[in-house]
Motif scaffolding. Structure first.
Motif, PDB file in Angstrom:
ATOM      1  N   ASP A 263      56.685  81.633 -18.089  1.00 56.70           N
ATOM      2  CA  ASP A 263      56.636  81.722 -19.558  1.00 56.70           C
ATOM      3  C   ASP A 263      55.225  81.425 -20.072  1.00 56.70           C
ATOM      4  O   ASP A 263      54.706  82.113 -20.942  1.00 56.70           O
ATOM      5  CB  ASP A 263      57.612  80.719 -20.195  1.00 56.70           C
ATOM      6  N   PHE A 264      54.616  80.384 -19.495  1.00 56.46           N
ATOM      7  CA  PHE A 264      53.265  79.981 -19.896  1.00 56.46           C
ATOM      8  C   PHE A 264      52.283  81.118 -19.617  1.00 56.46           C
ATOM      9  O   PHE A 264      51.478  81.497 -20.471  1.00 56.46           O
ATOM     10  CB  PHE A 264      52.878  78.719 -19.118  1.00 56.46           C
ATOM     11  N   ALA A 265      52.387  81.678 -18.410  1.00 59.22           N
ATOM     12  CA  ALA A 265      51.492  82.772 -18.024  1.00 59.22           C
ATOM     13  C   ALA A 265      51.684  83.963 -18.955  1.00 59.22           C
ATOM     14  O   ALA A 265      50.723  84.576 -19.409  1.00 59.22           O
ATOM     15  CB  ALA A 265      51.742  83.179 -16.579  1.00 59.22           C
TER      16      ALA A 265
ATOM     17  N   PHE B 258      40.086  83.452 -26.485  1.00 57.79           N
ATOM     18  CA  PHE B 258      40.155  84.601 -25.576  1.00 57.79           C
ATOM     19  C   PHE B 258      39.995  84.127 -24.138  1.00 57.79           C
ATOM     20  O   PHE B 258      40.827  84.414 -23.274  1.00 57.79           O
ATOM     21  CB  PHE B 258      39.056  85.612 -25.917  1.00 57.79           C
ATOM     22  N   THR B 259      38.914  83.384 -23.878  1.00 54.87           N
ATOM     23  CA  THR B 259      38.614  82.945 -22.515  1.00 54.87           C
ATOM     24  C   THR B 259      39.740  82.064 -21.967  1.00 54.87           C
ATOM     25  O   THR B 259      40.145  82.205 -20.812  1.00 54.87           O
ATOM     26  CB  THR B 259      37.261  82.203 -22.488  1.00 54.87           C
ATOM     27  N   SER B 260      40.246  81.167 -22.813  1.00 53.10           N
ATOM     28  CA  SER B 260      41.311  80.269 -22.339  1.00 53.10           C
ATOM     29  C   SER B 260      42.580  81.050 -22.032  1.00 53.10           C
ATOM     30  O   SER B 260      43.256  80.774 -21.045  1.00 53.10           O
ATOM     31  CB  SER B 260      41.576  79.167 -23.367  1.00 53.10           C
ATOM     32  N   ALA B 261      42.900  82.052 -22.865  1.00 52.24           N
ATOM     33  CA  ALA B 261      44.114  82.842 -22.609  1.00 52.24           C
ATOM     34  C   ALA B 261      44.012  83.520 -21.247  1.00 52.24           C
ATOM     35  O   ALA B 261      44.958  83.506 -20.458  1.00 52.24           O
ATOM     36  CB  ALA B 261      44.305  83.882 -23.704  1.00 52.24           C
ATOM     37  N   LYS B 262      42.846  84.094 -20.969  1.00 58.74           N
ATOM     38  CA  LYS B 262      42.662  84.817 -19.705  1.00 58.74           C
ATOM     39  C   LYS B 262      42.695  83.866 -18.503  1.00 58.74           C
ATOM     40  O   LYS B 262      43.223  84.209 -17.446  1.00 58.74           O
ATOM     41  CB  LYS B 262      41.329  85.587 -19.739  1.00 58.74           C
ATOM     42  N   ILE B 263      42.110  82.682 -18.675  1.00 56.91           N
ATOM     43  CA  ILE B 263      42.083  81.715 -17.573  1.00 56.91           C
ATOM     44  C   ILE B 263      43.489  81.159 -17.323  1.00 56.91           C
ATOM     45  O   ILE B 263      43.975  81.133 -16.192  1.00 56.91           O
ATOM     46  CB  ILE B 263      41.086  80.575 -17.883  1.00 56.91           C
ATOM     47  N   ASN B 264      44.153  80.722 -18.396  1.00 60.79           N
ATOM     48  CA  ASN B 264      45.470  80.101 -18.247  1.00 60.79           C
ATOM     49  C   ASN B 264      46.487  81.055 -17.642  1.00 60.79           C
ATOM     50  O   ASN B 264      47.323  80.660 -16.823  1.00 60.79           O
ATOM     51  CB  ASN B 264      45.990  79.633 -19.610  1.00 60.79           C
ATOM     52  N   HIS B 265      46.408  82.291 -18.065  1.00 60.07           N
ATOM     53  CA  HIS B 265      47.346  83.303 -17.588  1.00 60.07           C
ATOM     54  C   HIS B 265      47.325  83.377 -16.065  1.00 60.07           C
ATOM     55  O   HIS B 265      48.374  83.413 -15.421  1.00 60.07           O
ATOM     56  CB  HIS B 265      46.978  84.629 -18.274  1.00 60.07           C
ATOM     57  N   LEU B 266      46.136  83.338 -15.468  1.00 57.18           N
ATOM     58  CA  LEU B 266      46.040  83.474 -14.012  1.00 57.18           C
ATOM     59  C   LEU B 266      46.100  82.124 -13.290  1.00 57.18           C
ATOM     60  O   LEU B 266      46.647  82.029 -12.193  1.00 57.18           O
ATOM     61  CB  LEU B 266      44.751  84.203 -13.635  1.00 57.18           C
ATOM     62  N   ASN B 267      45.545  81.080 -13.914  1.00 60.52           N
ATOM     63  CA  ASN B 267      45.449  79.799 -13.210  1.00 60.52           C
ATOM     64  C   ASN B 267      46.789  79.128 -12.955  1.00 60.52           C
ATOM     65  O   ASN B 267      46.909  78.317 -12.055  1.00 60.52           O
ATOM     66  CB  ASN B 267      44.526  78.844 -13.984  1.00 60.52           C
ATOM     67  N   VAL B 268      47.806  79.457 -13.751  1.00 59.23           N
ATOM     68  CA  VAL B 268      49.100  78.795 -13.593  1.00 59.23           C
ATOM     69  C   VAL B 268      49.936  79.473 -12.498  1.00 59.23           C
ATOM     70  O   VAL B 268      50.886  78.886 -11.974  1.00 59.23           O
ATOM     71  CB  VAL B 268      49.852  78.770 -14.947  1.00 59.23           C
ATOM     72  N   LEU B 269      49.565  80.674 -12.124  1.00 58.84           N
ATOM     73  CA  LEU B 269      50.371  81.442 -11.170  1.00 58.84           C
ATOM     74  C   LEU B 269      49.884  81.269  -9.727  1.00 58.84           C
ATOM     75  O   LEU B 269      48.689  81.102  -9.498  1.00 58.84           O
ATOM     76  CB  LEU B 269      50.325  82.935 -11.534  1.00 58.84           C
ATOM     77  N   PRO B 270      50.803  81.347  -8.754  1.00 60.36           N
ATOM     78  CA  PRO B 270      50.369  81.244  -7.347  1.00 60.36           C
ATOM     79  C   PRO B 270      49.373  82.346  -6.968  1.00 60.36           C
ATOM     80  O   PRO B 270      48.474  82.114  -6.175  1.00 60.36           O
ATOM     81  CB  PRO B 270      51.675  81.372  -6.554  1.00 60.36           C
ATOM     82  N   GLN B 271      49.523  83.525  -7.594  1.00 60.53           N
ATOM     83  CA  GLN B 271      48.603  84.631  -7.288  1.00 60.53           C
ATOM     84  C   GLN B 271      47.173  84.303  -7.707  1.00 60.53           C
ATOM     85  O   GLN B 271      46.219  84.815  -7.125  1.00 60.53           O
ATOM     86  CB  GLN B 271      49.039  85.908  -8.025  1.00 60.53           C
TER      87      GLN B 271
END
Lengths: 223, 249
Positions: free
Chosen positions: B150-152, B176-189
């Motif tokens: 959900d967060f991602a 913008f930068t935080s959205a892009k970072i958070n989206h990927l950083n929370v996922l195992p991928q």
């Protein structure tokens, strides 16, 4: 690591947050001590002497005070230099204004920069008035805060400068405390209300607490 | 509807710009804001004038191409993209101010068109994953907790339009930068590059000349996709964690 932190906007905000929290902690203790003025001359003057000998026999006379001063100077300088550099950067990042202007953000948020400048100037006056006694009205006596406080708040300008600065302080803390939490990454959706409430309570307590002292002198409660 | 438009006209990146006033008539409340501008441009072309240049693409609110600061609000008065804004949000006889995104990192190309390639360079600095390419893997092969998914997803909604930068008084690209970072950083991928991603993307954001965050919250208010302000808090947390880890190495 120090280089990475200082060169980054996120890192520099961290410096501001940490130094801000240090100054805030000091203010809480400072207010606590100052309120002793309402318990009479003996109590606060004794407290001043105790502060000078704090940490004895491990610390020499005045060492704790000088150590605190050193930490505070570093905090104030770090806070101000970061704020100045970040502000310059922010202004350069938005060179042309919108033709259609709208009032933005809360009053506390909009006054952070000028409020900070006011507080910086206040600190200079405050030290010259009640620490060194350079601009103190009446005879300044070291380690006699009660008499010194009465002297300062018996002048109209002493009251005006002090009260204006304390109102600026309240606004600064209101936005600053909550912002520091976000910068340090401790804010979250579940904690947001608690953090905002803490910021408001701290701002209100410190402003009201400090202002109570000149009011005390003006009303003759402290004389 | 009859409207008076005050539009930012600027010949090219080097020229000085100014607001020009135009009258448009026969605007239907059901038109989108961009359709209203199309009417204006038809009118300008017929009278032999240069049409107003503005960015647009999908006109469905999903591509992030459209921009415009309308009456001082990025994407106008509704929380949506300019293409999904309809003329029913305005009244007959209104005067509407239309300006481009304003930020040093988003130079004006022409009229209302700005160069947003700074965002592309931030993405190039780390807004991707080094995964084997090919057909999509079996979805159950990498379990993701619901809360993380959900967060991602909430952050993946960012369409990179730049409204956050336009609304920020500091011209900052933190949201913008935080959205892009958070989206990927929370996922195992995204885990293998978790630290380098945040450090490199923030460094690139600074290098592009965006301002810093003063937590005014204007970005999150303007965001058509509702990226929360707390997104910045999460990025700060990731940045501090990565900086500590990098120092240990």
């Amino acid at each position: 690591m120090a280089r990475t932190v200082w060169d980054s906007t996120v890192g520099k905000k961290t410096v501001m947050a940490v130094s801000g929290v240090i100054m805030l902690l000091y203010l809480v203790v400072h207010l606590y001590g100052n309120l002793k003025v309402f318990f009479g001359l003996q109590e606060i003057d004794d407290y001043a002497v105790w502060l000078r000998n704090l940490g004895q026999p491990f610390m020499h006379h005045m060492w704790t005070i000088w150590l605190t001063r050193a930490v505070l100077v570093v905090a104030v300088v770090a806070h101000a230099v970061s704020a100045y550099q970040l502000s310059r950067r922010d202004i350069e990042a938005r060179p042309s204004k919108y033709v259609h202007k709208k009032p933005r953000a809360t009053y506390a948020t909009r006054t952070m920069r000028w409020g900070g400048v006011i507080l910086g100037l206040f600190i200079v006056w405050h030290i010259l008035d009640l620490t060194t006694g350079t601009v103190h009205p009446g005879g300044f006596q070291d380690a006699h805060p009660y008499e010194n406080i009465v002297d300062t708040f018996s002048t109209w300008y002493g009251n005006v400068i002090y009260i204006v600065a304390m109102l600026a302080l309240g606004l600064h803390i209101r936005h600053g405390f909550w912002s520091a939490a976000q910068t340090l990454g401790v804010g979250s959706r579940t904690r947001d209300r608690a953090l905002k409430a803490t910021a408001n309570v701290l701002a209100l307590l410190l402003t009201a607490g400090f202002i109570s002292i000149p009011v005390g002198v003006m009303t003759g409660l402290v004389s | 509807m009859k409207l008076t438009l005050r539009v930012w006209r600027q010949k090219n990146a080097d020229a000085d710009g100014a607001m020009s006033t135009y009258e448009v008539d026969g605007i239907s409340p059901d038109m989108s804001f961009l359709e209203m501008l199309d009417v204006l441009n038809e009118q300008l072309i017929l009278s032999g004038e240069e049409p107003v240049a503005f960015d647009h693409d999908c006109r469905e609110g999903i591509c992030g191409a459209c921009s415009l600061v309308i009456n001082g609000d990025a994407h106008g008065p509704e929380r949506t993209t300019t293409c999904q804004l309809h003329m029913r949000s305005f009244k007959d006889g209104d005067t509407i101010d239309i300006e481009p995104w304003r930020a040093a990192a988003f130079p004006v190309v022409k009229d209302l068109v700005v160069d947003r390639s700074a965002f592309d360079r931030i993405i190039q600095a780390g807004g991707y994953i080094t995964a084997p390419t090919g057909s999509a893997p079996e979805a159950h092969a990498t379990p993701v907790p619901k809360a993380d998914a959900d967060f991602a997803f909430e952050h993946a909604e960012c369409i990179g339009c730049g409204a956050c930068v336009a609304a920020c008084p500091n011209g900052a690209a933190m949201l913008f930068t935080s959205a892009k970072i958070n989206h990927l950083n929370v996922l195992p991928q995204g885990a293998p590059e978790r630290e380098t991603r945040v450090l490199d993307m923030v460094a690139q954001m600074d290098a592009e000349g965006f301002g810093g965050c003063t937590l005014t919250g204007e970005c999150a208010t303007a965001c058509p996709k509702g990226i929360p302000l707390m997104s910045i808090t999460s990025m700060n947390k990731e940045w501090l964690r990565a900086t500590r880890k990098a120092a240990k190495r």
